[in-house]
Structure formats: C-alpha cells, structure tokens
Design a protein around this motif. Sequence first.
Motif, mmCIF file in Angstrom:
data_model
loop_
_atom_site.group_PDB
_atom_site.id
_atom_site.type_symbol
_atom_site.label_atom_id
_atom_site.label_comp_id
_atom_site.label_asym_id
_atom_site.label_seq_id
_atom_site.Cartn_x
_atom_site.Cartn_y
_atom_site.Cartn_z
ATOM 1 N N VAL A 135 57.007 71.023 7.118
ATOM 2 C CA VAL A 135 58.200 70.173 7.948
ATOM 3 C C VAL A 135 58.539 69.177 7.424
ATOM 4 N N ASP A 142 61.189 69.509 3.853
ATOM 5 C CA ASP A 142 61.933 68.605 4.948
ATOM 6 C C ASP A 142 62.847 69.555 5.735
ATOM 7 N N ALA A 143 62.582 68.876 6.969
ATOM 8 C CA ALA A 143 62.920 70.214 8.211
ATOM 9 C C ALA A 143 64.028 70.541 8.446
ATOM 10 N N GLU A 144 65.367 69.743 7.291
ATOM 11 C CA GLU A 144 66.349 70.699 7.218
ATOM 12 C C GLU A 144 65.992 72.275 5.991
ATOM 13 N N LYS A 147 64.312 74.777 8.315
ATOM 14 C CA LYS A 147 65.440 74.941 9.707
ATOM 15 C C LYS A 147 65.647 77.033 8.446
ATOM 16 N N PRO A 160 54.753 74.861 13.175
ATOM 17 C CA PRO A 160 55.027 73.715 12.822
ATOM 18 C C PRO A 160 54.201 72.977 11.087
ATOM 19 N N TYR A 163 53.175 67.351 8.679
ATOM 20 C CA TYR A 163 54.281 66.275 9.388
ATOM 21 C C TYR A 163 53.293 64.710 9.817
ATOM 22 N N ASP A 173 57.896 62.621 7.244
ATOM 23 C CA ASP A 173 58.852 62.915 8.754
ATOM 24 C C ASP A 173 57.817 63.455 9.577
ATOM 25 N N VAL A 175 57.422 65.261 13.171
ATOM 26 C CA VAL A 175 57.432 67.263 13.706
ATOM 27 C C VAL A 175 59.126 66.764 14.032
ATOM 28 N N GLU A 177 61.874 65.661 13.493
ATOM 29 C CA GLU A 177 63.067 65.888 12.396
ATOM 30 C C GLU A 177 63.632 67.223 12.697
ATOM 31 N N PHE A 178 62.118 68.031 12.946
ATOM 32 C CA PHE A 178 62.239 69.651 12.618
ATOM 33 C C PHE A 178 62.892 70.262 13.800
ATOM 34 N N THR A 179 62.059 69.666 15.182
ATOM 35 C CA THR A 179 61.830 70.664 16.568
ATOM 36 C C THR A 179 63.935 69.941 17.159
#
Length: 217
Positions: A135, A142-144, A147, A160, A163, A173, A175, A177-179
């Motif tokens: 992530v 990346d995070a998005e 997702k 995840p 990170y 980044d 974590v 940014e993802f959660t």
Amino acid sequence: MKIRYLGHSSFQLIESTGTTIVTDPYSDKLGCSMPEVTADAVTVSHHHYDHDAVEKVGGSPVVIDKEGSYDLPGVEINSIKSFHDNEGGRLRGENIIFKFSMDGIEVCHLGDIGEDCSTELIEALLPVDVLLIPVGGEYTIDAEQAKEFVDRIMPDIVIPMHYREKGKKLDIDKVDEFTDLFDEEQVDPEGGSEIDISREDLGGDSTKIIVMERVED
C-alpha cells in the motif's frame, strides 16, 4: 492456519499440520532485521534485496521464485506473473503473485505489484479469502490503487504490507493513507504480530482490514 507478520512484505504462513511458508524475506539493508524463522518453503516475488534474502530463513527451505504450481504437504501454491510497474515491466521488471491454499483458505500475496487492477488480473486471482497487499506507493501500487484491488477482489480479510515502518529506509507512505479509505469499523489498527484464521472466520458482510505488528526477535 496461522499468519505471523515478519515485517515489510514478509509473512510466515503456518498450515495446521505444521507446513510453513515464508514470503519475501528481506536484507538488513532495509534498515531493520528479519526475525529468526524457519520454513519448508520460501517464496520470492522478485529479486530485490528487500524481498529475496532467502539466507535469512532457516530449515533448508525450497525456494520458489517462478511462475507455476507447487505442492507441499497440506499446501498448494500457485504463482502468477505480473509486473512491478505499470509499463509492462519496463521500469522495474516482473513480479510474481503467490496464491496459497491452506486449511481450506485462499491466501494471496501480491508481492510488489505495480500494474493496474485489470479485469484479466482479477479473474486470475479469484477466489481470495485473505489478501496481503502493498500500500506504500512509489515502488508499488499506492493506497488508492490498493483500495481498488480490495474493492474488486472482495476478500474477507486484508493485511496491508510494504508501507513506511520504524527503521525502514524506503521513502514510502504510511499505512494510514490506506486504512483511512475504509470505514472505521472495518479496520483493526492493532492486529498483533500473529493471527489464527479458520473457515469460520470468513464469510462476513464486509472486508476486515487488519494492521499487524512486526514479530519481535
């Protein structure tokens, strides 16, 4: 089955009869040290120092770093070729995705996936009960983007990886940014360093995000 988080993209997966897999062991050059572990097999998604330090794993394991199908006692492993970037591997080469069937549970480790979430790729991966996904961006999705993979795969559990953590030298980044992209009730931010999963834990109404803590040496 049991999942232990060893840090970065490395996990120890333990089947109920004891067959043990370690994914993507990393070198000390990452800025932190691999915990001492043993395994029957080690999977390597690609040959970068933070994913292929097989010498860190004890027990004389079989090393699996190619596309194909493999059988161990109680465990089936299928590996799928993908790309480390979104330009067909031109920037960072190929990446191997691993699927593990253990105790009736389908676990997918995406390695350093960098390509877009295509329909063709998703169909090759399904079904997935537990998804181990990078992530942090920069070298991976990346995070998005992560997702989107989660939304399309719809696993029961997501863990995840890859990170920014304490000690790491990679500029990626955190974590959060993802959660932060999920509802608060879906996220367990303190999942511990070891979790047990059985078929009874699966089949919920929504995906659960578990942020694990690195196993202490």
